[in-house]
Design a protein around this motif. Structure first.
Motif, PDB file in Angstrom:
ATOM      1  N   THR A 161       8.992   4.232  -9.520  1.00  0.00           N
ATOM      2  CA  THR A 161       8.868   5.618  -9.032  1.00  0.00           C
ATOM      3  C   THR A 161       9.126   5.718  -7.532  1.00  0.00           C
ATOM      4  OG1 THR A 161       7.170   5.935 -10.721  1.00  0.00           O
ATOM      5  CG2 THR A 161       7.407   7.691  -9.105  1.00  0.00           C
ATOM      6  N   VAL A 162       8.665   4.691  -6.785  1.00  0.00           N
ATOM      7  CA  VAL A 162       8.785   4.718  -5.319  1.00  0.00           C
ATOM      8  C   VAL A 162      10.239   4.747  -4.842  1.00  0.00           C
ATOM      9  CG1 VAL A 162       6.562   3.612  -4.840  1.00  0.00           C
ATOM     10  CG2 VAL A 162       8.590   2.184  -5.178  1.00  0.00           C
ATOM     11  N   LEU A 163      11.174   4.379  -5.716  1.00  0.00           N
ATOM     12  CA  LEU A 163      12.594   4.359  -5.324  1.00  0.00           C
ATOM     13  C   LEU A 163      13.165   5.773  -5.216  1.00  0.00           C
ATOM     14  CD1 LEU A 163      13.725   1.469  -7.703  1.00  0.00           C
ATOM     15  CD2 LEU A 163      13.243   1.279  -5.260  1.00  0.00           C
ATOM     16  N   TYR A 164      12.463   6.752  -5.790  1.00  0.00           N
ATOM     17  CA  TYR A 164      13.003   8.118  -5.875  1.00  0.00           C
ATOM     18  C   TYR A 164      12.274   9.124  -4.998  1.00  0.00           C
ATOM     19  CZ  TYR A 164      15.208   5.832  -9.777  1.00  0.00           C
ATOM     20  OH  TYR A 164      15.926   4.939 -10.534  1.00  0.00           O
ATOM     21  N   VAL A 165      11.387   8.632  -4.129  1.00  0.00           N
ATOM     22  CA  VAL A 165      10.646   9.554  -3.254  1.00  0.00           C
ATOM     23  C   VAL A 165      10.890   9.226  -1.786  1.00  0.00           C
ATOM     24  CG1 VAL A 165       8.833  10.132  -4.931  1.00  0.00           C
ATOM     25  CG2 VAL A 165       8.559   8.122  -3.476  1.00  0.00           C
ATOM     26  N   ALA A 166      10.780  10.249  -0.945  1.00  0.00           N
ATOM     27  CA  ALA A 166      11.003  10.077   0.494  1.00  0.00           C
ATOM     28  C   ALA A 166      10.124   8.958   1.041  1.00  0.00           C
ATOM     29  CB  ALA A 166      10.706  11.386   1.236  1.00  0.00           C
ATOM     30  N   GLY A 167      10.760   8.038   1.763  1.00  0.00           N
ATOM     31  CA  GLY A 167      10.024   6.946   2.402  1.00  0.00           C
ATOM     32  C   GLY A 167       9.372   5.971   1.442  1.00  0.00           C
ATOM     33  N   GLY A 168       9.681   6.093   0.134  1.00  0.00           N
ATOM     34  CA  GLY A 168       9.022   5.245  -0.857  1.00  0.00           C
ATOM     35  C   GLY A 168       7.520   5.463  -0.879  1.00  0.00           C
ATOM     36  N   LEU A 169       7.104   6.653  -0.426  1.00  0.00           N
ATOM     37  CA  LEU A 169       5.675   6.939  -0.234  1.00  0.00           C
ATOM     38  C   LEU A 169       5.157   7.859  -1.324  1.00  0.00           C
ATOM     39  CD1 LEU A 169       3.293   6.662   1.901  1.00  0.00           C
ATOM     40  CD2 LEU A 169       4.008   8.885   2.700  1.00  0.00           C
ATOM     41  N   ILE A 170       4.173   7.361  -2.075  1.00  0.00           N
ATOM     42  CA  ILE A 170       3.631   8.164  -3.163  1.00  0.00           C
ATOM     43  C   ILE A 170       2.131   7.888  -3.236  1.00  0.00           C
ATOM     44  CG2 ILE A 170       4.324   6.356  -4.818  1.00  0.00           C
ATOM     45  CD1 ILE A 170       4.956   8.664  -6.772  1.00  0.00           C
ATOM     46  N   ILE A 171       1.300   8.833  -2.789  1.00  0.00           N
ATOM     47  CA  ILE A 171      -0.130   8.511  -2.649  1.00  0.00           C
ATOM     48  C   ILE A 171      -0.939   8.744  -3.930  1.00  0.00           C
ATOM     49  CG2 ILE A 171      -0.132   8.931  -0.156  1.00  0.00           C
ATOM     50  CD1 ILE A 171      -1.755  11.522  -0.775  1.00  0.00           C
ATOM     51  N   GLU A 172      -0.376   9.553  -4.867  1.00  0.00           N
ATOM     52  CA  GLU A 172      -1.161   9.847  -6.080  1.00  0.00           C
ATOM     53  C   GLU A 172      -0.935   8.809  -7.179  1.00  0.00           C
ATOM     54  OE1 GLU A 172       2.753  12.044  -6.565  1.00  0.00           O
ATOM     55  OE2 GLU A 172       1.415  11.481  -4.935  1.00  0.00           O
ATOM     56  N   HIS A 173      -0.046   7.823  -6.933  1.00  0.00           N
ATOM     57  CA  HIS A 173       0.273   6.794  -7.921  1.00  0.00           C
ATOM     58  C   HIS A 173      -0.944   5.890  -8.139  1.00  0.00           C
ATOM     59  CE1 HIS A 173       2.310   3.577  -9.996  1.00  0.00           C
ATOM     60  NE2 HIS A 173       3.443   4.271  -9.998  1.00  0.00           N
ATOM     61  N   PRO A 174      -1.313   5.632  -9.423  1.00  0.00           N
ATOM     62  CA  PRO A 174      -2.516   4.815  -9.685  1.00  0.00           C
ATOM     63  C   PRO A 174      -2.474   3.428  -9.027  1.00  0.00           C
ATOM     64  CG  PRO A 174      -1.391   5.417 -11.756  1.00  0.00           C
ATOM     65  CD  PRO A 174      -0.707   6.164 -10.656  1.00  0.00           C
ATOM     66  N   LEU A 175      -1.286   2.867  -8.823  1.00  0.00           N
ATOM     67  CA  LEU A 175      -1.194   1.538  -8.201  1.00  0.00           C
ATOM     68  C   LEU A 175      -1.437   1.589  -6.688  1.00  0.00           C
ATOM     69  CD1 LEU A 175       1.924  -0.050 -10.003  1.00  0.00           C
ATOM     70  CD2 LEU A 175      -0.468  -0.643 -10.371  1.00  0.00           C
ATOM     71  N   ILE A 176      -1.165   2.743  -6.065  1.00  0.00           N
ATOM     72  CA  ILE A 176      -1.289   2.826  -4.600  1.00  0.00           C
ATOM     73  C   ILE A 176      -2.604   3.498  -4.173  1.00  0.00           C
ATOM     74  CG2 ILE A 176      -0.148   5.046  -4.029  1.00  0.00           C
ATOM     75  CD1 ILE A 176       0.869   1.869  -2.269  1.00  0.00           C
ATOM     76  N   LEU A 177      -3.137   4.338  -5.069  1.00  0.00           N
ATOM     77  CA  LEU A 177      -4.355   5.112  -4.766  1.00  0.00           C
ATOM     78  C   LEU A 177      -5.506   4.285  -4.169  1.00  0.00           C
ATOM     79  CD1 LEU A 177      -4.877   8.121  -4.924  1.00  0.00           C
ATOM     80  CD2 LEU A 177      -5.765   7.820  -7.227  1.00  0.00           C
ATOM     81  N   PRO A 178      -5.809   3.085  -4.732  1.00  0.00           N
ATOM     82  CA  PRO A 178      -6.931   2.297  -4.189  1.00  0.00           C
ATOM     83  C   PRO A 178      -6.702   1.822  -2.742  1.00  0.00           C
ATOM     84  CG  PRO A 178      -6.229   1.460  -6.343  1.00  0.00           C
ATOM     85  CD  PRO A 178      -5.195   2.435  -5.910  1.00  0.00           C
ATOM     86  N   PHE A 179      -5.456   1.871  -2.278  1.00  0.00           N
ATOM     87  CA  PHE A 179      -5.144   1.361  -0.941  1.00  0.00           C
ATOM     88  C   PHE A 179      -4.989   2.474   0.104  1.00  0.00           C
ATOM     89  CE2 PHE A 179      -3.612  -1.587  -4.155  1.00  0.00           C
ATOM     90  CZ  PHE A 179      -4.372  -2.709  -3.829  1.00  0.00           C
ATOM     91  N   ILE A 180      -5.292   3.702  -0.316  1.00  0.00           N
ATOM     92  CA  ILE A 180      -5.256   4.822   0.628  1.00  0.00           C
ATOM     93  C   ILE A 180      -6.605   4.886   1.339  1.00  0.00           C
ATOM     94  CG2 ILE A 180      -5.012   7.340   0.899  1.00  0.00           C
ATOM     95  CD1 ILE A 180      -2.421   6.107  -0.066  1.00  0.00           C
ATOM     96  N   LYS A 181      -6.565   4.755   2.653  1.00  0.00           N
ATOM     97  CA  LYS A 181      -7.794   4.740   3.447  1.00  0.00           C
ATOM     98  C   LYS A 181      -8.235   6.181   3.769  1.00  0.00           C
ATOM     99  CE  LYS A 181      -9.125   2.141   7.601  1.00  0.00           C
ATOM    100  NZ  LYS A 181      -8.414   1.336   8.616  1.00  0.00           N
ATOM    101  N   GLU A 182      -7.262   6.995   4.238  1.00  0.00           N
ATOM    102  CA  GLU A 182      -7.590   8.376   4.621  1.00  0.00           C
ATOM    103  C   GLU A 182      -6.339   9.243   4.597  1.00  0.00           C
ATOM    104  OE1 GLU A 182      -9.664  10.887   8.301  1.00  0.00           O
ATOM    105  OE2 GLU A 182      -9.019   8.827   8.646  1.00  0.00           O
ATOM    106  N   VAL A 183      -6.517  10.480   4.167  1.00  0.00           N
ATOM    107  CA  VAL A 183      -5.423  11.461   4.197  1.00  0.00           C
ATOM    108  C   VAL A 183      -5.881  12.627   5.068  1.00  0.00           C
ATOM    109  CG1 VAL A 183      -3.983  13.036   2.836  1.00  0.00           C
ATOM    110  CG2 VAL A 183      -4.602  10.813   1.892  1.00  0.00           C
ATOM    111  N   VAL A 184      -5.180  12.839   6.181  1.00  0.00           N
ATOM    112  CA  VAL A 184      -5.523  13.957   7.065  1.00  0.00           C
ATOM    113  C   VAL A 184      -4.560  15.098   6.735  1.00  0.00           C
ATOM    114  CG1 VAL A 184      -5.877  14.700   9.453  1.00  0.00           C
ATOM    115  CG2 VAL A 184      -6.243  12.300   8.835  1.00  0.00           C
TER     116      VAL A 184
END
Length: 210
Positions: free
Chosen positions: A165-188
């Protein structure tokens, strides 16, 4: 949602599943039209100017062979229509250390992008432009969100790349993805803005366009 939502129609000028989901969450019914433009042919100094310029280009035909939305629409028909039709176009980029990042061009680039975010931070800058096809009124704005990350293990980065999925989004950045969610420290800022359609900005522009 606005109480008189039934008194106007919406066209979402985007193929993004996330944007469709957000607009539906806001309680709106809409149809979808897409633009096929050369986004890389548009360059601006500031990310805020770039996302506004791309959202604008999705509307209008530029000097390139752009497949913009407005030329495909029978605008005269919308002017005669009793109910106004609002066309929503938008764009988003990721900014990392002052550099604009678009969709990764390869798996290697996506891997590097995510490695950079690990233990660091990035921002998303997103634009929304609303055009009232009946009156010709057009207004846009942009929204910025800062995202801070914990360290992301290499094995998790590999899983993300393989899942794709990350190949198709700007900056390869996807914060709601279950694999990346645990590594999100803070969203301002708001998650909907990171996903590509800031709800508060969109709602305000819809009201102004009507």
């Amino acid at each position: 949602m606005d109480a008189n939502a039934s008194s106007f129609k919406i066209i979402l000028g985007s193929a993004s599943v996330a944007r469709r989901k957000i607009l539906a969450e806001m309680g709106y019914e809409f149809t979808v039209m897409t633009a096929d433009i050369d986004e890389k042919g548009i360059r601006k100094e500031k990310p805020e100017e770039l996302v506004m310029a791309i959202a604008e280009a999705k509307l209008m035909e530029t000097s390139s062979q752009a497949e913009a939305i407005l030329p495909k629409l029978p605008v005269g028909h919308y002017k005669m229509d009793a109910e106004p039709t609002l066309l929503i176009t938008s764009d988003q980029v990721v900014v990392y250390e002052g550099m604009v990042r678009e969709k990764p061009s390869s798996k290697e680039e996506a891997r590097q992008f995510i490695k950079d975010y690990s233990g660091g931070h990035a921002a998303t800058v997103g634009s929304v432009i609303i055009t009232n096809l009946k009156t010709g009124f057009r207004k846009g704005g942009w929204d910025k969100v800062e995202i801070y990350f914990h360290e992301i293990p290499d094995e998790m980065i590999n899983k993300l790349i393989e899942e794709g999925t990350v190949l198709y989004v700007a900056g390869g950045l996807i914060i709601e993805h279950p694999l990346i969610l645990p590594f999100i420290k803070e969203v301002v800022g708001t998650t909907d803005s990171v996903m590509g359609l800031p709800k508060a900005l969109t709602e305000r522009l819809i009201k102004e366009a009507l």
